[in-house]
Design a protein around this motif. Sequence first.
Motif, PDB file in Angstrom:
ATOM      1  N   ILE A   1       1.045  -1.839  -0.279  1.00 27.39           N
ATOM      2  CA  ILE A   1       0.109   0.115  -0.109  1.00 27.39           C
ATOM      3  C   ILE A   1       0.743   1.196   0.280  1.00 27.39           C
ATOM      4  N   THR A   2       1.869   1.509   0.774  1.00 27.88           N
ATOM      5  CA  THR A   2       2.826   2.378   0.836  1.00 27.88           C
ATOM      6  C   THR A   2       3.362   2.839  -0.666  1.00 27.88           C
ATOM      7  N   LEU A   3       3.767   1.274  -0.940  1.00 26.34           N
ATOM      8  CA  LEU A   3       4.555   1.577  -2.397  1.00 26.34           C
ATOM      9  C   LEU A   3       3.295   1.725  -3.508  1.00 26.34           C
ATOM     10  N   ALA A   4       2.252   1.794  -3.427  1.00 25.06           N
ATOM     11  CA  ALA A   4       1.747   2.091  -3.992  1.00 25.06           C
ATOM     12  C   ALA A   4       1.525   3.713  -4.018  1.00 25.06           C
ATOM     13  N   ARG A   5       1.041   4.130  -2.572  1.00 26.95           N
ATOM     14  CA  ARG A   5       0.558   5.491  -2.504  1.00 26.95           C
ATOM     15  C   ARG A   5       2.351   6.271  -3.603  1.00 26.95           C
ATOM     16  N   ILE A   6       3.609   5.628  -3.069  1.00 30.65           N
ATOM     17  CA  ILE A   6       4.145   6.503  -3.952  1.00 30.65           C
ATOM     18  C   ILE A   6       4.568   6.454  -5.747  1.00 30.65           C
ATOM     19  N   PHE A   7       4.188   5.385  -6.041  1.00 37.02           N
ATOM     20  CA  PHE A   7       3.716   4.883  -7.255  1.00 37.02           C
ATOM     21  C   PHE A   7       3.193   6.289  -8.077  1.00 37.02           C
ATOM     22  N   LEU A   8       1.332   6.801  -6.956  1.00 37.27           N
ATOM     23  CA  LEU A   8       0.839   7.412  -7.597  1.00 37.27           C
ATOM     24  C   LEU A   8       1.206   8.386  -7.763  1.00 37.27           C
ATOM     25  N   VAL A   9       2.415   9.067  -6.722  1.00 34.99           N
ATOM     26  CA  VAL A   9       2.854   9.765  -7.185  1.00 34.99           C
ATOM     27  C   VAL A   9       3.460  11.233  -8.428  1.00 34.99           C
ATOM     28  N   PRO A  10       4.158  10.533  -9.220  1.00 32.35           N
ATOM     29  CA  PRO A  10       4.011  11.262 -10.294  1.00 32.35           C
ATOM     30  C   PRO A  10       2.910  10.825 -12.112  1.00 32.35           C
ATOM     31  N   VAL A  11       1.999   9.940 -11.255  1.00 26.96           N
ATOM     32  CA  VAL A  11       0.106  10.255 -12.310  1.00 26.96           C
ATOM     33  C   VAL A  11      -0.387  11.294 -11.546  1.00 26.96           C
ATOM     34  N   ILE A  12      -0.069  11.719 -10.445  1.00 26.20           N
ATOM     35  CA  ILE A  12      -0.949  12.808  -9.946  1.00 26.20           C
ATOM     36  C   ILE A  12      -0.857  13.908 -11.271  1.00 26.20           C
ATOM     37  N   MET A  13       0.895  14.274 -10.801  1.00 23.53           N
ATOM     38  CA  MET A  13       1.426  15.319 -11.311  1.00 23.53           C
ATOM     39  C   MET A  13       1.343  15.063 -12.430  1.00 23.53           C
ATOM     40  N   PHE A  14       1.237  13.990 -13.550  1.00 22.11           N
ATOM     41  CA  PHE A  14       0.802  13.657 -15.218  1.00 22.11           C
ATOM     42  C   PHE A  14      -0.099  15.113 -15.022  1.00 22.11           C
ATOM     43  N   PHE A  15      -1.361  14.130 -14.759  1.00 24.25           N
ATOM     44  CA  PHE A  15      -2.667  15.381 -14.513  1.00 24.25           C
ATOM     45  C   PHE A  15      -2.423  16.504 -14.173  1.00 24.25           C
ATOM     46  N   LEU A  16      -1.112  17.414 -13.141  1.00 26.62           N
ATOM     47  CA  LEU A  16      -1.298  18.749 -12.988  1.00 26.62           C
ATOM     48  C   LEU A  16      -0.654  19.416 -14.224  1.00 26.62           C
ATOM     49  N   LEU A  17       0.557  18.786 -14.430  1.00 26.47           N
ATOM     50  CA  LEU A  17       1.381  19.636 -14.812  1.00 26.47           C
ATOM     51  C   LEU A  17       1.374  19.430 -16.792  1.00 26.47           C
ATOM     52  N   ILE A  18       0.917  18.277 -16.773  1.00 31.32           N
ATOM     53  CA  ILE A  18       1.180  18.119 -18.759  1.00 31.32           C
ATOM     54  C   ILE A  18       0.115  18.729 -19.031  1.00 31.32           C
ATOM     55  N   LYS A  19       0.805  19.450 -20.286  1.00 38.18           N
ATOM     56  CA  LYS A  19      -0.421  20.252 -20.578  1.00 38.18           C
ATOM     57  C   LYS A  19      -1.396  19.301 -21.987  1.00 38.18           C
ATOM     58  N   MET A  20      -2.824  19.000 -21.473  1.00 36.81           N
ATOM     59  CA  MET A  20      -2.827  18.622 -22.148  1.00 36.81           C
ATOM     60  C   MET A  20      -4.648  19.280 -22.158  1.00 36.81           C
ATOM     61  N   ASP A  21      -5.779  19.167 -22.992  1.00 31.81           N
ATOM     62  CA  ASP A  21      -7.107  19.603 -22.338  1.00 31.81           C
ATOM     63  C   ASP A  21      -7.949  18.391 -22.686  1.00 31.81           C
ATOM     64  N   LEU A  22      -8.887  17.899 -21.759  1.00 40.13           N
ATOM     65  CA  LEU A  22      -9.214  17.267 -21.385  1.00 40.13           C
ATOM     66  C   LEU A  22     -10.648  17.141 -20.504  1.00 40.13           C
ATOM     67  N   GLY A  23     -10.558  18.857 -21.473  1.00 42.94           N
ATOM     68  CA  GLY A  23     -12.126  19.986 -20.950  1.00 42.94           C
ATOM     69  C   GLY A  23     -12.169  20.392 -19.468  1.00 42.94           C
ATOM     70  N   SER A  24     -13.623  21.170 -19.492  1.00 41.38           N
ATOM     71  CA  SER A  24     -13.087  21.630 -17.997  1.00 41.38           C
ATOM     72  C   SER A  24     -14.860  21.546 -17.767  1.00 41.38           C
ATOM     73  N   LEU A  25     -14.802  21.841 -16.268  1.00 42.04           N
ATOM     74  CA  LEU A  25     -17.070  21.601 -15.709  1.00 42.04           C
ATOM     75  C   LEU A  25     -16.702  22.934 -15.558  1.00 42.04           C
ATOM     76  N   SER A  26     -17.946  23.912 -15.715  1.00 43.54           N
ATOM     77  CA  SER A  26     -17.617  25.295 -15.512  1.00 43.54           C
ATOM     78  C   SER A  26     -19.662  25.553 -15.293  1.00 43.54           C
ATOM     79  N   PHE A  27     -19.176  26.683 -14.057  1.00 43.63           N
ATOM     80  CA  PHE A  27     -20.860  27.142 -13.588  1.00 43.63           C
ATOM     81  C   PHE A  27     -20.217  27.898 -13.228  1.00 43.63           C
ATOM     82  N   SER A  28     -21.674  29.087 -13.149  1.00 40.54           N
ATOM     83  CA  SER A  28     -22.123  30.244 -12.854  1.00 40.54           C
ATOM     84  C   SER A  28     -19.992  30.919 -13.494  1.00 40.54           C
ATOM     85  N   ASP A  29     -19.105  31.415 -12.438  1.00 39.01           N
ATOM     86  CA  ASP A  29     -18.365  32.141 -12.381  1.00 39.01           C
ATOM     87  C   ASP A  29     -16.324  30.679 -12.382  1.00 39.01           C
ATOM     88  N   PHE A  30     -17.289  30.096 -12.200  1.00 36.31           N
ATOM     89  CA  PHE A  30     -16.716  28.771 -11.481  1.00 36.31           C
ATOM     90  C   PHE A  30     -16.055  27.829 -12.546  1.00 36.31           C
TER      91      PHE A  30
END
Length: 191
Positions: free
Chosen positions: A7-36
């Motif tokens: 489980i601990t190793l899985a947590r470590i392996f999830l780190v680059p996956v999270i960073m991929f979704f945060l930092l790699i420029k790809m447009d999967l679309g967005s959710l918006s309503f009102s000013d959000f």
Amino acid sequence: MNLPNKITLARIFLVPVIMFFLLIKMDLGSLSFSDFEITYNQIIAAVIFIIAASTDGLDGYIARKNKIVTNLGKLLDPLADKLLVAAVLISLVEMDKLNALIAIIIISREFAVTGLRQIALLEGSVMAASAWGKWKTAIQITMIIALLLNNFPFALIDFPFDVIASWVAAAITVYSGIDYFVKNKHLIPVE
């Protein structure tokens, strides 16, 4: 390798996956309503972060309950926690969602206390998490989730929960770090 360490190793392996979704420029679309508005990338990263953060206590609980605490687990668990938090904080700074000073304060404290824990391990003892340390973790995770979700739902009422949570997290992080060092000053060589 036992289940808690997996489980601990899985947590470590999830780190680059999270960073991929945060930092790699790809447009999967967005959710918006009102000013959000929030990108699906951020939502995916937030969900993965929540899953990873929720395993933090799970691995230790399973290890203690089944009496399978190992030296590898004692080493990997705090390392996984620090990698997860540090990577996401650095990503949030890069995304201009978090003040760099707050990230530096939190990351510095995390590594300083991890070093102190390693000294304790070398001395044959384990530093248990303090109440302040547990509060610090809860507030950091809450802050990170708020930042990952663009302050949802508070953004809808124009309340800066994410900013307040960031500074509160920094303050409690500093206090809990001081608390650890004061309570464990006997471990610090003064020679």
